[in-house]
Scaffold this motif. Sequence first.
Motif, PDB file in Angstrom:
ATOM      1  N   ALA A   1      55.579  75.626  36.170  1.00  0.00           N
ATOM      2  CA  ALA A   1      56.866  75.393  36.839  1.00  0.00           C
ATOM      3  C   ALA A   1      57.602  76.705  37.076  1.00  0.00           C
ATOM      4  CB  ALA A   1      57.726  74.459  35.993  1.00  0.00           C
TER       5      ALA A   1
ATOM      6  N   ASN B   1      61.403  78.530  37.801  1.00  0.00           N
ATOM      7  CA  ASN B   1      62.868  78.456  37.787  1.00  0.00           C
ATOM      8  C   ASN B   1      63.421  79.527  38.709  1.00  0.00           C
ATOM      9  OD1 ASN B   1      62.581  76.514  35.817  1.00  0.00           O
ATOM     10  ND2 ASN B   1      64.096  77.431  34.427  1.00  0.00           N
TER      11      ASN B   1
ATOM     12  N   TYR C   1      67.133  81.754  39.395  1.00  0.00           N
ATOM     13  CA  TYR C   1      68.417  82.152  38.828  1.00  0.00           C
ATOM     14  C   TYR C   1      69.191  82.983  39.831  1.00  0.00           C
ATOM     15  CZ  TYR C   1      66.073  80.787  34.527  1.00  0.00           C
ATOM     16  OH  TYR C   1      65.388  80.081  33.562  1.00  0.00           O
TER      17      TYR C   1
ATOM     18  N   LEU D   1      71.406  79.467  36.031  1.00  0.00           N
ATOM     19  CA  LEU D   1      70.291  78.640  36.482  1.00  0.00           C
ATOM     20  C   LEU D   1      70.632  77.916  37.781  1.00  0.00           C
ATOM     21  CD1 LEU D   1      67.485  77.335  35.885  1.00  0.00           C
ATOM     22  CD2 LEU D   1      68.746  75.543  34.655  1.00  0.00           C
TER      23      LEU D   1
ATOM     24  N   HIS E   1      65.361  74.378  38.287  1.00  0.00           N
ATOM     25  CA  HIS E   1      64.373  74.338  37.216  1.00  0.00           C
ATOM     26  C   HIS E   1      63.228  73.426  37.614  1.00  0.00           C
ATOM     27  CE1 HIS E   1      65.123  70.273  35.582  1.00  0.00           C
ATOM     28  NE2 HIS E   1      66.388  70.484  35.908  1.00  0.00           N
ATOM     29  N   SER E   2      62.118  73.593  36.904  1.00  0.00           N
ATOM     30  CA  SER E   2      60.940  72.746  37.161  1.00  0.00           C
ATOM     31  C   SER E   2      60.551  72.754  38.635  1.00  0.00           C
ATOM     32  CB  SER E   2      61.218  71.315  36.683  1.00  0.00           C
ATOM     33  OG  SER E   2      61.659  71.313  35.335  1.00  0.00           O
TER      34      SER E   2
ATOM     35  N   TYR F   1      66.534  85.577  41.260  1.00  0.00           N
ATOM     36  CA  TYR F   1      65.284  85.834  40.551  1.00  0.00           C
ATOM     37  C   TYR F   1      64.494  84.541  40.344  1.00  0.00           C
ATOM     38  CZ  TYR F   1      67.374  90.320  39.193  1.00  0.00           C
ATOM     39  OH  TYR F   1      67.952  91.564  39.185  1.00  0.00           O
TER      40      TYR F   1
ATOM     41  N   ALA G   1      61.183  82.844  38.101  1.00  0.00           N
ATOM     42  CA  ALA G   1      60.571  83.060  36.796  1.00  0.00           C
ATOM     43  C   ALA G   1      59.575  81.948  36.513  1.00  0.00           C
ATOM     44  CB  ALA G   1      61.627  83.098  35.696  1.00  0.00           C
ATOM     45  N   ALA G   2      58.556  82.274  35.730  1.00  0.00           N
ATOM     46  CA  ALA G   2      57.536  81.285  35.372  1.00  0.00           C
ATOM     47  C   ALA G   2      56.796  81.756  34.127  1.00  0.00           C
ATOM     48  CB  ALA G   2      56.555  81.085  36.524  1.00  0.00           C
TER      49      ALA G   2
ATOM     50  N   GLY H   1      53.183  84.831  28.199  1.00  0.00           N
ATOM     51  CA  GLY H   1      54.617  85.107  28.159  1.00  0.00           C
ATOM     52  C   GLY H   1      55.260  84.755  29.484  1.00  0.00           C
ATOM     53  N   TYR H   2      56.588  84.833  29.506  1.00  0.00           N
ATOM     54  CA  TYR H   2      57.307  84.540  30.738  1.00  0.00           C
ATOM     55  C   TYR H   2      57.365  85.790  31.622  1.00  0.00           C
ATOM     56  CZ  TYR H   2      58.812  80.165  28.602  1.00  0.00           C
ATOM     57  OH  TYR H   2      58.823  78.919  28.023  1.00  0.00           O
TER      58      TYR H   2
ATOM     59  N   PHE I   1      59.351  87.384  35.250  1.00  0.00           N
ATOM     60  CA  PHE I   1      60.416  87.256  36.240  1.00  0.00           C
ATOM     61  C   PHE I   1      59.994  87.947  37.528  1.00  0.00           C
ATOM     62  CE2 PHE I   1      64.151  85.391  34.268  1.00  0.00           C
ATOM     63  CZ  PHE I   1      63.854  85.472  32.918  1.00  0.00           C
TER      64      PHE I   1
ATOM     65  N   SER J   1      60.857  90.213  40.963  1.00  0.00           N
ATOM     66  CA  SER J   1      61.485  91.525  41.130  1.00  0.00           C
ATOM     67  C   SER J   1      62.931  91.434  41.603  1.00  0.00           C
ATOM     68  CB  SER J   1      60.669  92.364  42.112  1.00  0.00           C
ATOM     69  OG  SER J   1      60.272  91.596  43.233  1.00  0.00           O
TER      70      SER J   1
END
Lengths: 120, 110
Positions: free
Chosen positions: B33, B35, B37, B47, B50-51, B88, B90-91, B98-99, B101, B103
């Motif tokens: 998924a 997200n 931001y 946020l 999401h998802s 931004y 992110a996944a 790890g997560y 982000f 650029s």
Amino acid sequence: EVQLVESGGGLVQPGGSLRLSCATSGFTFSGYDMLWVRQAPGKGLEWVSSIDTSDDTFYAVSVRGRFTVSRENAKSSLYLQMNNLGVGDTAVYFCARGGPWSSSSLPEFWGQGILVTVSS
Amino acid sequence: QSVLTQPPSASGTPGQRVTISCSGSSSNVGSHAVNWYLQLPGTAPKLLIHSTNQRPSGVPDRFSGSKSATSASLAISGLQSEDEADYYCAAWDAGLDGYVFGSGTKVTVL
């Protein structure tokens, strides 16, 4: 209302250590994954570390072996112990609460951030 | 260099539709998924999505998210002056464990 407040930042010399704290309120702390995300001056967001509800920890390659994340559920608090700091660690550090979604624990709520400056 | 690639900038006039891309790989966007931001200067990120395509309560329906293969997108319709910010994606990245982000994309309202 969910609140996250970071503390413990400041100026530290290269090679030094610092411990960040994040005090939380407004939710059941023990029920959520927690994260640290940082942002170097003028740069983008970088995930640093996560700790899940089972106390399993995860770290970005850039901080692995130097940073340690921990949580204290009784105090609804998150911590980040940072050792052997380098100038590349200079950034605003954000504490964040993971989301309740089944799909991921990416941040849902964020603290205001705390500045860590590594300089001689 | 970020694992997730976003265009550095995007712009539009008030009322226009702007789309921001987030290009990743099979280990992140392609299988997890996403997200989105929004970040105003000097403030914490907020946020937006999401998802991949779900809006939290309080986020206007002008914002929408989607994904196709290894690329995600954020669309802002009916652009407003207050939408000027950095965005931004992110996944989770299974390869990095790890997560990650994106650029970041600076949106300017002309």
